[in-house]
Design an enzyme around this catalytic site. Structure first.
Site, short mmCIF file in Angstrom:
data_model
loop_
_atom_site.label_atom_id
_atom_site.label_comp_id
_atom_site.label_asym_id
_atom_site.label_seq_id
_atom_site.Cartn_x
_atom_site.Cartn_y
_atom_site.Cartn_z
N GLY A 1 7.81 8.63 -7.91
CA GLY A 1 8.84 8.83 -7.04
C GLY A 1 9.47 10.43 -7.02
O GLY A 1 9.60 11.13 -6.31
N GLU B 1 9.45 3.41 -1.98
CA GLU B 1 9.61 2.17 -2.63
C GLU B 1 9.48 2.15 -4.16
O GLU B 1 8.17 2.08 -4.43
CB GLU B 1 8.70 1.09 -2.02
CG GLU B 1 8.71 0.84 -0.46
CD GLU B 1 10.04 0.24 -0.24
OE1 GLU B 1 10.53 -0.16 -1.05
OE2 GLU B 1 10.05 0.14 0.97
N GLY C 1 5.51 2.84 -5.71
CA GLY C 1 5.12 3.02 -7.23
C GLY C 1 6.18 3.14 -8.16
O GLY C 1 7.02 2.60 -7.66
N SER C 2 6.02 3.69 -9.19
CA SER C 2 7.22 3.65 -10.32
C SER C 2 8.12 4.82 -9.71
O SER C 2 7.98 5.84 -8.96
CB SER C 2 6.44 4.19 -11.68
OG SER C 2 5.97 5.66 -11.38
N CYS D 1 7.28 -5.53 -7.64
CA CYS D 1 8.49 -4.76 -7.94
C CYS D 1 9.76 -5.75 -7.72
O CYS D 1 10.83 -5.17 -8.18
CB CYS D 1 8.51 -3.35 -6.99
SG CYS D 1 7.93 -3.94 -5.01
C1 UN1 Z 1 5.76 -4.95 -4.36
O1 UN1 Z 1 5.82 -5.59 -5.38
O2 UN1 Z 1 5.41 -3.98 -4.39
O3 UN1 Z 1 8.87 -9.56 -1.73
C2 UN1 Z 1 5.86 -5.70 -3.01
C3 UN1 Z 1 7.95 -9.58 -2.48
C4 UN1 Z 1 6.67 -9.20 -1.46
C5 UN1 Z 1 6.42 -7.93 -1.77
C6 UN1 Z 1 6.33 -7.07 -3.15
N1 UN1 Z 1 6.77 -9.50 -0.36
O4 UN1 Z 1 7.58 -9.90 -3.67
#
Ligand code: UN1
Length: 499
Positions: free
Chosen positions: A236, A253, A231-232, A287
């Site tokens: 975290g 993450e 998440g953000s 992300c």
């Molecule tokens: C995410 O955005 O939380 O590499 C994961 C990627 C994808 C996973 C993204 N396999 O863009």
């Protein structure tokens, strides 16, 4: 297929009513999809207890046998790829191709985990003492708490769950409140695999639908040795200290502010396609989305006008329509934060192309936007913030050293790319003095990673590594064993200690 048929096909049974119900709406048109029951803090405690009981049985099942359950889950996913992909699209607004891609990512991690179930290798270590042997053994860890975000409502959980299950752990999952149906569908499909497997302990997977209070209880629970949270960075920052305070492990993450560098030798046609997908795909809500582009001054005039022109042609609309490339943003706050970032960019001297809200006929309740490309006079200010929307800030650079320094000059450190045909430049970018991110690519964009590599990044991205490589070690505990098969008792370091 209407939502009730879809949920029925996926095995999701929703209670007609309950004390606390969460209304789920689709970002496609804002229309209600379903109501789901929310769990309480007491439910959270109970779920952890059940998961702990499951763990105590599951840890003694041989790892290749545990892999068999994950193999069956992969089969169930294959058989339900279309339905689950469609549900993901309905709940997140990502285009169907990407909804299906997300299910494929789950299938891929299952396959990876099945192989891994026969490869949870430890070490044998040379002992300094005669007649002694040393080894390192990896044991199951315990209950894994998984907190996942709306944008990858199934795949990121699957990265964690597939590895956790082959590693002998149980899972308690708190999905985003924006995507509970996908989570319930995943749990129902996992249950089908458990039934086919025959001997999975109840409680191996528990899902908790609820808000931050539920997540907080999970994070603080001393019976949960690992919290894997996506998440953000703000989230975290709340999770990490609470997990640390009870000496748990946090696998984080968090935010990304991913960049690409386009060098003079780049294949510009290829770079253009890669940049577009990475910057506007998933409506900029990955992300790993490309958010900053550094273009060498010599090729700026050739590349950037072509990019602006291509931005104007990207088909934005209903994510279920086959030719749509960009669906809606998740909700109104996402649209507002995009508009406020664009306003800041203008104040900082940026020239904004696109970015406005788009009306999609029949889908008036959805928050559709034209992806924005913003030419910035310099790196800094708003460019250093992650806005979870399709905004690409574009800047000129002169030397590669300057471009690398700027790409690294943000708090986040997830993913990065360089477009170049110059081997020295590519290798410099990948070297210890190059990109400071967990992911660094050459001639492909920063998003869309395969599951075989470790996924994650440094700095405010949180430092976690999930999915491939040896990320499985997060879900196990290493034990160091020394065995004496001699009749003597020599001490380490040659210490003499005789009675
Ligand atoms: C995410 O955005 O939380 O590499 C994961 C990627 C994808 C996973 C993204 N396999 O863009």
């Amino acid at each position: 297929m209407d939502i009730d048929t879809l949920l029925g096909a996926l095995g999701v049974a929703l209670p007609a009513q309950g004390a606390h119900m969460l209304e789920v709406t689709s970002p496609i048109d804002g229309a209600p999809l379903a109501k789901v029951a929310m769990q309480t803090e007491a439910d959270t405690r109970e779920a952890v207890a059940a998961a702990q009981r499951a763990f105590e049985q599951w840890r003694m099942v041989p790892a290749p046998k545990r892999g068999e359950l994950v193999r069956l889950f992969g089969q169930v996913l294959r058989a339900n790829k279309e339905a689950l992909g469609r549900l993901i699209t309905l709940e997140t607004g990502k285009i169907l191709q990407e909804g299906l891609g997300e299910v494929q990512e789950m299938i891929d991690i299952c396959d990876f985990a099945v192989g891994l179930s026969r490869q949870l290798y430890g070490l044998t270590i040379a002992s300094e003492r005669p007649g002694h042997r040393m080894m390192e053994t990896w044991h199951p860890l315990g209950v894994c708490g998984v907190i996942s975000a709306f944008n990858f409502p199934a795949a990121v959980w699957a990265w964690n769950a597939a590895l956790a299950v082959v590693c002998g752990d149980s899972v308690v999952w708190k999905p985003s409140e924006k995507t509970p149906l996908t989570a319930l569908a995943c749990a129902a499909l996992f249950e089908r695999a458990c039934v086919a497997f025959g001997a999975a302990p109840p409680g191996l997977l528990r899902v908790l639908i609820g808000g931050r209070d539920i997540a907080a209880r999970l994070v603080e629970d001393g019976r949960v040795p690992l919290i894997s949270a996506t998440g953000s960075t703000r989230m975290g920052r709340e999770v990490a200290p609470r997990v640390a305070a009870r000496f748990g492990r946090a696998l984080l993450e968090l935010g990304g502010n991913n960049a690409a560098i386009v060098a003079p030798s780049a294949d510009l046609a290829l770079a253009l396609r890669a940049i577009l997908f990475a910057a506007v795909g998933t409506a900029g809500q990955r992300c790993t989305t490309l958010r900053r582009l550094f273009v060498q001054r010599e090729v700026y005039g050739e590349l950037v006008p072509r990019l602006i022109e291509a931005y104007g042609r990207v088909r934005v609309g209903d994510p279920l329509a086959p030719d749509t490339l960009v669906g809606p943003l998740i909700d109104e706050p996402a649209c507002r934060s995009m508009q406020s970032a664009l306003a800041s960019a203008r104040e900082q001297g940026g020239t904004v192309h696109g970015g406005e809200r788009i009306a999609v006929p029949g889908r008036e309740g959805g928050w559709y936007v034209r992806p924005a490309l913003v030419e910035m006079p310099a790196h800094g200010g708003i460019v250093c913030d992650e806005t979870f929307a399709p905004i690409l800030y574009v800047m000129r650079y002169d030397t590669l050293a300057e471009a690398i320094a700027q790409q690294n000059a943000v708090p986040q450190g997830l993913s990065s790319s360089i477009f170049t045909l110059d081997m020295r430049e590519a290798e410099t970018f990948l070297s210890a003095a190059g990109s400071d991110c967990g992911i660094a690519n050459v001639n492909i964009g920063p998003s869309g990673a395969e599951i075989g590599g470790a996924f994650g990044g440094e700095k405010e991205t949180g430092g976690g590594r999930e999915s491939g490589s040896d990320a499985w070690k997060n879900y196990m505990r290493p034990a160091t064993n020394t065995v004496n098969f001699s009749t003597d008792l020599p001490l380490a370091q040659g210490v003499r200690w005789d009675l």
